[in-house]
Design an enzyme around this catalytic site. Sequence first.
Site, PDB file in Angstrom:
ATOM      1  N   GLY A  13       0.803  -1.224   0.000  1.00 40.44           N
ATOM      2  CA  GLY A  13       0.000   0.000   0.000  1.00 40.44           C
ATOM      3  C   GLY A  13       0.829   1.264   0.000  1.00 40.44           C
ATOM      4  N   ASP A  64      -3.261  -7.318  -4.466  1.00 41.27           N
ATOM      5  CA  ASP A  64      -4.251  -7.136  -3.398  1.00 41.27           C
ATOM      6  C   ASP A  64      -3.766  -7.897  -2.162  1.00 41.27           C
ATOM      7  OD1 ASP A  64      -6.382  -7.107  -1.682  1.00 41.27           O
ATOM      8  OD2 ASP A  64      -7.876  -7.690  -3.196  1.00 41.27           O
ATOM      9  N   SER A 143      -2.421   1.093  14.735  1.00 41.13           N
ATOM     10  CA  SER A 143      -2.923   2.452  14.971  1.00 41.13           C
ATOM     11  C   SER A 143      -3.153   2.604  16.471  1.00 41.13           C
ATOM     12  CB  SER A 143      -4.251   2.634  14.244  1.00 41.13           C
ATOM     13  OG  SER A 143      -4.928   3.772  14.729  1.00 41.13           O
ATOM     14  N   TYR A 156     -12.432  -1.122  12.439  1.00 40.77           N
ATOM     15  CA  TYR A 156     -11.028  -0.709  12.259  1.00 40.77           C
ATOM     16  C   TYR A 156     -10.216  -0.993  13.523  1.00 40.77           C
ATOM     17  CZ  TYR A 156      -7.174   2.540  11.074  1.00 40.77           C
ATOM     18  OH  TYR A 156      -5.951   3.110  10.804  1.00 40.77           O
ATOM     19  N   LYS A 160      -6.980  -3.449  13.936  1.00 46.18           N
ATOM     20  CA  LYS A 160      -5.682  -2.917  14.359  1.00 46.18           C
ATOM     21  C   LYS A 160      -5.212  -3.536  15.686  1.00 46.18           C
ATOM     22  CE  LYS A 160      -4.935  -0.323  10.797  1.00 46.18           C
ATOM     23  NZ  LYS A 160      -3.818  -0.615   9.885  1.00 46.18           N
TER      24      LYS A 160
HETATM   25  P1  NAP Z   1      -4.285   5.944   2.556  1.00 47.17           P
HETATM   26  O1  NAP Z   1      -3.731   7.292   2.267  1.00 47.17           O
HETATM   27  O2  NAP Z   1      -5.740   5.709   2.391  1.00 47.17           O
HETATM   28  O3  NAP Z   1      -3.453   4.861   1.667  1.00 47.17           O
HETATM   29  C1  NAP Z   1      -3.783   3.507   1.753  1.00 47.17           C
HETATM   30  C2  NAP Z   1      -2.848   2.706   0.891  1.00 47.17           C
HETATM   31  O4  NAP Z   1      -3.200   1.327   1.022  1.00 47.17           O
HETATM   32  C3  NAP Z   1      -2.948   3.044  -0.578  1.00 47.17           C
HETATM   33  O5  NAP Z   1      -1.666   3.019  -1.157  1.00 47.17           O
HETATM   34  C4  NAP Z   1      -3.817   1.918  -1.153  1.00 47.17           C
HETATM   35  O6  NAP Z   1      -3.519   1.595  -2.484  1.00 47.17           O
HETATM   36  C5  NAP Z   1      -3.377   0.764  -0.268  1.00 47.17           C
HETATM   37  N1  NAP Z   1      -4.338  -0.338  -0.213  1.00 47.17           N
HETATM   38  C6  NAP Z   1      -5.629  -0.319   0.208  1.00 47.17           C
HETATM   39  N2  NAP Z   1      -6.166  -1.546   0.121  1.00 47.17           N
HETATM   40  C7  NAP Z   1      -5.193  -2.364  -0.372  1.00 47.17           C
HETATM   41  C8  NAP Z   1      -5.124  -3.747  -0.676  1.00 47.17           C
HETATM   42  N3  NAP Z   1      -6.177  -4.555  -0.499  1.00 47.17           N
HETATM   43  N4  NAP Z   1      -3.963  -4.247  -1.161  1.00 47.17           N
HETATM   44  C9  NAP Z   1      -2.887  -3.455  -1.346  1.00 47.17           C
HETATM   45  N5  NAP Z   1      -2.896  -2.133  -1.075  1.00 47.17           N
HETATM   46  C10 NAP Z   1      -4.037  -1.601  -0.591  1.00 47.17           C
HETATM   47  O7  NAP Z   1      -3.942   5.490   4.054  1.00 47.17           O
HETATM   48  P2  NAP Z   1      -2.783   5.974   5.067  1.00 47.17           P
HETATM   49  O8  NAP Z   1      -3.340   7.037   5.910  1.00 47.17           O
HETATM   50  O9  NAP Z   1      -1.531   6.185   4.316  1.00 47.17           O
HETATM   51  O10 NAP Z   1      -2.671   4.671   5.979  1.00 47.17           O
HETATM   52  C11 NAP Z   1      -1.672   3.680   5.809  1.00 47.17           C
HETATM   53  C12 NAP Z   1      -1.730   2.709   6.979  1.00 47.17           C
HETATM   54  O11 NAP Z   1      -1.522   3.422   8.188  1.00 47.17           O
HETATM   55  C13 NAP Z   1      -3.068   2.008   7.136  1.00 47.17           C
HETATM   56  O12 NAP Z   1      -2.874   0.684   7.571  1.00 47.17           O
HETATM   57  C14 NAP Z   1      -3.753   2.823   8.205  1.00 47.17           C
HETATM   58  O13 NAP Z   1      -4.727   2.080   8.885  1.00 47.17           O
HETATM   59  C15 NAP Z   1      -2.592   3.176   9.084  1.00 47.17           C
HETATM   60  N6  NAP Z   1      -2.799   4.350   9.923  1.00 47.17           N
HETATM   61  C16 NAP Z   1      -3.070   5.574   9.393  1.00 47.17           C
HETATM   62  C17 NAP Z   1      -3.248   6.652  10.247  1.00 47.17           C
HETATM   63  C18 NAP Z   1      -3.519   8.026   9.735  1.00 47.17           C
HETATM   64  O14 NAP Z   1      -3.739   8.921  10.579  1.00 47.17           O
HETATM   65  N7  NAP Z   1      -3.476   8.296   8.451  1.00 47.17           N
HETATM   66  C19 NAP Z   1      -3.184   6.472  11.631  1.00 47.17           C
HETATM   67  C20 NAP Z   1      -2.931   5.219  12.122  1.00 47.17           C
HETATM   68  C21 NAP Z   1      -2.731   4.158  11.275  1.00 47.17           C
HETATM   69  P3  NAP Z   1      -4.397   2.169  -3.730  1.00 47.17           P
HETATM   70  O15 NAP Z   1      -4.340   3.665  -3.637  1.00 47.17           O
HETATM   71  O16 NAP Z   1      -3.681   1.666  -4.944  1.00 47.17           O
HETATM   72  O17 NAP Z   1      -5.768   1.621  -3.593  1.00 47.17           O
END
Ligand code: NAP
Length: 248
Positions: A13, A64, A143, A156, A160
């Site tokens: 991702g 995926d 998270s 979620y 997590k």
């Molecule tokens: P994001 O901007 O929505 O990006 C999500 C990424 O995951 C994208 O590159 C997407 O690819 C990919 N993805 C989604 N489903 C997938 C699948 N089935 N197989 C392969 N790739 C997949 O999210 P983010 O904020 O960067 O979050 C990244 C991670 O950090 C997540 O696990 C999230 O739960 C965790 N997190 C985020 C935060 C926050 O505040 N942002 C806080 C705590 C934890 P495509 O674009 O190609 O679909």
Amino acid sequence: MKLLENKVVLITGASRGIGKGITMEMAKQGADVAFTYLSSEEKAKELENLLTKEGINAKAYRSDASDFNQAQELVNQVLADFGKIDVLINNAGITKDNLLLRMSEEDFDKVIKVNLKSVFNMTKAVVRPMMKQRAGSIINISSIVGVRGNAGQANYAASKAGIIGFSKSVAQELGSRNIRCNVVAPGFIETEMTAALDEKVLEEWKKQIPLKRTGTPEDVAKACVFLGSDLSDYITGQVLIVDGGMVM
Ligand code: NAP
């Protein structure tokens, strides 16, 4: 000195957000980077081109993470292309928020499949090659919501929290093979995922951050560099919270 010289890192991702930040930071530290995307092909190719132009061995794969067979195929392909995998970072994740009363079974199942089952799929796929190498670092992105829960995110939070239990178990099973497994638990990081949140919710979160700023993908990436590098070679089964001090 670069911290990840001669290491191959696989990140799921990474077309945008935190995954992209991790990929760039790992590359900056000298790693070869294999990374995945699901739907954002253009963004993933852009990142591949950007890194390749800088002389970094980088490749984007459409895969995926929630699909068991695709995870196996991906790992085989990365091994064929890069020769080994030293560090796996399970970052792919989604949200489908709603209060429990309104949460559909479909949205519960989907979040568990993409966020938690994917970690099982990918970890299963790298375990044998890492056992043969007698070395490896697995970093799973959870998270703070998995640590403390969050109203409107029961699916979620469950996914997590599941990652934390899974990672501690893997750390215990594979420690004797010199394979480490740790968790990074980000707090509030500004990405497309959090851009979808309500403005009022955001303001409330910000007030609770002792460092008085939201996090960036680079903040999370630096923790991953540490856990992926030999600087952390006596650290396993831990949850490293990267949240500006929100949860203590
Ligand atoms: P994001 O901007 O929505 O990006 C999500 C990424 O995951 C994208 O590159 C997407 O690819 C990919 N993805 C989604 N489903 C997938 C699948 N089935 N197989 C392969 N790739 C997949 O999210 P983010 O904020 O960067 O979050 C990244 C991670 O950090 C997540 O696990 C999230 O739960 C965790 N997190 C985020 C935060 C926050 O505040 N942002 C806080 C705590 C934890 P495509 O674009 O190609 O679909």
